[in-house]
Design an enzyme around this catalytic site. Structure first.
Site, PDB file in Angstrom:
ATOM      1  N   GLY A  25       0.811  -0.924  -0.012  1.00 25.66           N
ATOM      2  CA  GLY A  25       0.137   0.112   0.103  1.00 25.66           C
ATOM      3  C   GLY A  25       1.103   0.951  -0.365  1.00 25.66           C
ATOM      4  O   GLY A  25       0.920   2.274   0.970  1.00 25.66           O
ATOM      5  N   ARG A  28       0.309   5.459  -1.784  1.00 26.70           N
ATOM      6  CA  ARG A  28      -0.615   6.580  -1.615  1.00 26.70           C
ATOM      7  C   ARG A  28      -0.480   6.860   0.501  1.00 26.70           C
ATOM      8  O   ARG A  28       0.122   5.449   0.970  1.00 26.70           O
ATOM      9  CB  ARG A  28      -1.777   7.138  -2.047  1.00 26.70           C
ATOM     10  N   ASN A 103       1.479  -2.510   5.659  1.00 27.85           N
ATOM     11  CA  ASN A 103       0.755  -1.764   5.677  1.00 27.85           C
ATOM     12  C   ASN A 103      -0.393  -1.140   5.184  1.00 27.85           C
ATOM     13  O   ASN A 103      -1.208  -0.344   5.684  1.00 27.85           O
ATOM     14  CB  ASN A 103       2.340   0.172   5.269  1.00 27.85           C
ATOM     15  N   SER A 157      -2.192  -0.410  14.818  1.00 26.23           N
ATOM     16  CA  SER A 157      -3.581   1.106  15.276  1.00 26.23           C
ATOM     17  C   SER A 157      -4.000   0.781  16.418  1.00 26.23           C
ATOM     18  O   SER A 157      -3.408  -0.046  17.299  1.00 26.23           O
ATOM     19  CB  SER A 157      -4.893   1.080  14.450  1.00 26.23           C
ATOM     20  N   TYR A 174     -13.040  -3.287  11.390  1.00 20.48           N
ATOM     21  CA  TYR A 174     -11.105  -2.417  12.102  1.00 20.48           C
ATOM     22  C   TYR A 174     -10.908  -2.854  13.226  1.00 20.48           C
ATOM     23  O   TYR A 174      -9.313  -3.775  12.777  1.00 20.48           O
ATOM     24  CB  TYR A 174     -11.321  -1.307  11.767  1.00 20.48           C
ATOM     25  N   SER A 175     -11.237  -2.760  13.762  1.00 21.56           N
ATOM     26  CA  SER A 175     -10.015  -2.811  15.702  1.00 21.56           C
ATOM     27  C   SER A 175     -10.073  -4.492  15.497  1.00 21.56           C
ATOM     28  O   SER A 175      -9.071  -4.563  16.305  1.00 21.56           O
ATOM     29  CB  SER A 175     -11.060  -2.040  16.695  1.00 21.56           C
ATOM     30  N   LYS A 178      -7.282  -5.370  13.416  1.00 20.70           N
ATOM     31  CA  LYS A 178      -5.665  -4.896  14.625  1.00 20.70           C
ATOM     32  C   LYS A 178      -5.174  -5.402  15.215  1.00 20.70           C
ATOM     33  O   LYS A 178      -4.167  -5.464  15.402  1.00 20.70           O
ATOM     34  CB  LYS A 178      -6.174  -3.367  14.822  1.00 20.70           C
TER      35      LYS A 178
HETATM   36  P1  NAP Z   1      -4.802   5.016   3.422  1.00 23.44           P
HETATM   37  O1  NAP Z   1      -4.882   6.436   3.118  1.00 23.44           O
HETATM   38  O2  NAP Z   1      -6.482   4.538   2.789  1.00 23.44           O
HETATM   39  O3  NAP Z   1      -4.181   3.947   2.401  1.00 23.44           O
HETATM   40  C1  NAP Z   1      -4.455   3.187   2.014  1.00 23.44           C
HETATM   41  C2  NAP Z   1      -3.225   1.753   1.361  1.00 23.44           C
HETATM   42  O4  NAP Z   1      -3.408   0.640   1.266  1.00 23.44           O
HETATM   43  C3  NAP Z   1      -3.862   2.292   0.553  1.00 23.44           C
HETATM   44  O5  NAP Z   1      -2.189   2.966  -0.828  1.00 23.44           O
HETATM   45  C4  NAP Z   1      -4.558   1.294  -0.716  1.00 23.44           C
HETATM   46  O6  NAP Z   1      -4.169   0.602  -1.496  1.00 23.44           O
HETATM   47  C5  NAP Z   1      -3.857  -0.443   0.258  1.00 23.44           C
HETATM   48  N1  NAP Z   1      -4.247  -0.653   0.451  1.00 23.44           N
HETATM   49  C6  NAP Z   1      -6.013  -1.357   0.584  1.00 23.44           C
HETATM   50  N2  NAP Z   1      -6.255  -2.851   0.503  1.00 23.44           N
HETATM   51  C7  NAP Z   1      -5.087  -3.313   0.022  1.00 23.44           C
HETATM   52  C8  NAP Z   1      -5.212  -4.543  -0.727  1.00 23.44           C
HETATM   53  N3  NAP Z   1      -6.033  -5.948  -1.030  1.00 23.44           N
HETATM   54  N4  NAP Z   1      -3.523  -4.742  -0.985  1.00 23.44           N
HETATM   55  C9  NAP Z   1      -3.284  -3.660  -1.371  1.00 23.44           C
HETATM   56  N5  NAP Z   1      -2.846  -2.552  -1.118  1.00 23.44           N
HETATM   57  C10 NAP Z   1      -4.195  -2.342  -0.115  1.00 23.44           C
HETATM   58  O7  NAP Z   1      -4.459   4.892   4.583  1.00 23.44           O
HETATM   59  P2  NAP Z   1      -3.164   5.044   5.546  1.00 23.44           P
HETATM   60  O8  NAP Z   1      -3.992   6.228   6.654  1.00 23.44           O
HETATM   61  O9  NAP Z   1      -2.295   5.471   4.686  1.00 23.44           O
HETATM   62  O10 NAP Z   1      -2.868   4.252   6.439  1.00 23.44           O
HETATM   63  C11 NAP Z   1      -1.632   3.283   6.305  1.00 23.44           C
HETATM   64  C12 NAP Z   1      -1.485   2.519   7.685  1.00 23.44           C
HETATM   65  O11 NAP Z   1      -1.802   2.635   8.897  1.00 23.44           O
HETATM   66  C13 NAP Z   1      -2.629   1.019   7.683  1.00 23.44           C
HETATM   67  O12 NAP Z   1      -2.364   0.422   8.205  1.00 23.44           O
HETATM   68  C14 NAP Z   1      -3.784   2.477   8.714  1.00 23.44           C
HETATM   69  O13 NAP Z   1      -4.561   0.731   9.272  1.00 23.44           O
HETATM   70  C15 NAP Z   1      -2.670   2.072   9.437  1.00 23.44           C
HETATM   71  N6  NAP Z   1      -3.833   3.216  10.662  1.00 23.44           N
HETATM   72  C16 NAP Z   1      -3.863   4.538   9.817  1.00 23.44           C
HETATM   73  C17 NAP Z   1      -4.170   5.731  10.154  1.00 23.44           C
HETATM   74  C18 NAP Z   1      -4.249   7.462   9.774  1.00 23.44           C
HETATM   75  O14 NAP Z   1      -5.257   8.072  10.828  1.00 23.44           O
HETATM   76  N7  NAP Z   1      -4.941   7.542   9.036  1.00 23.44           N
HETATM   77  C19 NAP Z   1      -4.306   5.889  12.508  1.00 23.44           C
HETATM   78  C20 NAP Z   1      -4.215   3.871  12.636  1.00 23.44           C
HETATM   79  C21 NAP Z   1      -3.339   3.224  12.256  1.00 23.44           C
HETATM   80  P3  NAP Z   1      -5.462   1.423  -2.727  1.00 23.44           P
HETATM   81  O15 NAP Z   1      -4.819   2.839  -3.187  1.00 23.44           O
HETATM   82  O16 NAP Z   1      -5.404   1.091  -3.909  1.00 23.44           O
HETATM   83  O17 NAP Z   1      -6.379   2.100  -2.040  1.00 23.44           O
END
Ligand code: NAP
Length: 251
Positions: A25, A28, A103, A157, A174-175, A178
């Site tokens: 992932g 982005r 990720n 998370s 989701y929770s 994780k």
């Molecule tokens: P995001 O902006 O939604 O990006 C998610 C990424 O995962 C995207 O690149 C997406 O690809 C990819 N993805 C989803 N399903 C996939 C699959 N089946 N195979 C391969 N790639 C896939 O999320 P983020 O905020 O950057 O989150 C990154 C990590 O941090 C995650 O594990 C999330 O749970 C964790 N996290 C985030 C936050 C926060 O506040 N943002 C807080 C706690 C934890 P596409 O572009 O193709 O959709």
């Protein structure tokens, strides 16, 4: 697939030079910034992206700054075929994989309740957030074991910590995914404790991404800091822990 030369920029605190890293992932959000930072530290980086065009664009943006190899590969963590392709690319182009950053994740049931949330959503969430990460571990751990070197970072998370699970109602599927990823982290770290393979989970904090929303408190660079720190730990670094802001937090 795409490849670009980059200047190697060393940042303080790095214990590595030219390791081979895969970030899932990475097209982005936080994943992109983890890949970007690992490349700037001088590592070869495989940008895993389920949409290849978006991965190529991410690799181009990373490589516009420097001299290590960045390669975009199509990777859907739920699709065994693309996972096998990434393994072949890591072996044929780089000879190995040293760092795996799980990720990629989805968040489908924010605001839902465990007693009513859609089980189809729960199933899809577990398939990406837990089984996807588990699948990649199973594919890359044998090589890491043979070489007695590996760093596995599971981007989790705080929503999956038992403290939060028992005191709030955020997004049940989701929770739970994780919390399960945290359990995988602990058991895998124990299995690999003699192999110099350090396995840790990280909460990046609340980060401004598509998942975190525009009102979040952290930039993607801040969110990527602890995952990159864990991905570049020295051999005597911690394993089997859950971290936030470079500090251990409770499961
Ligand atoms: P995001 O902006 O939604 O990006 C998610 C990424 O995962 C995207 O690149 C997406 O690809 C990819 N993805 C989803 N399903 C996939 C699959 N089946 N195979 C391969 N790639 C896939 O999320 P983020 O905020 O950057 O989150 C990154 C990590 O941090 C995650 O594990 C999330 O749970 C964790 N996290 C985030 C936050 C926060 O506040 N943002 C807080 C706690 C934890 P596409 O572009 O193709 O959709």
């Amino acid at each position: 697939m795409d490849e670009h030369p980059l200047p190697v920029l060393k940042e303080p605190g790095s214990s590595l030079s030219s390791k081979v890293a895969l970030v899932t992932g990475a097209n982005r959000g936080i994943g992109f910034e983890i890949a970007n930072k690992l490349a700037r530290l001088g590592n070869h980086v495989i940008v895993g992206s389920r949409d290849l065009r978006s991965g190529l664009d991410a690799a181009r943006r990373i490589s516009s700054k420097g001299f290590v190899r960045v390669k975009a590969v199509e990777l859907d963590v739920t699709d065994e075929k693309t996972v096998e392709t990434v393994k072949s690319v890591a072996e044929s182009d780089f000879g190995r994989l040293d760092i795996l950053v799980n990720n990629a994740a989805i968040l489908l049931d924010e605001g839902g309740f465990p007693s009513t949330t859609s089980l189809d959503c729960v199933r899809s969430t577990l398939e990406v957030n837990l089984i996807g990460a588990w699948r990649l571990c199973q594919v890359f751990v044998p090589g890491m074991k043979a070489r007695r070197y590996g760093r596995i970072v599971n981007v989790s998370s705080k929503a999956g910590s038992f403290e939060d699970l028992t005191g709030s109602n955020y997004a049940p599927g989701y929770s739970v995914s994780k919390a399960a990823l945290n359990a995988l982290t602990a058991t895998l770290a124990y299995e690999l404790r003699e192999y110099n393979i350090l396995v840790n989970a990280v909460c990046p904090g609340w980060v401004r991404t598509r998942m975190g929303g525009t009102g979040a408190s952290k930039s993607t660079a801040e969110g990527a800091d602890t995952p990159v720190w864990l991905a570049t730990l020295p051999d005597n670094g911690p394993t089997g822990g859950f971290f936030r802001d470079r500090h251990r937090i409770s499961w």
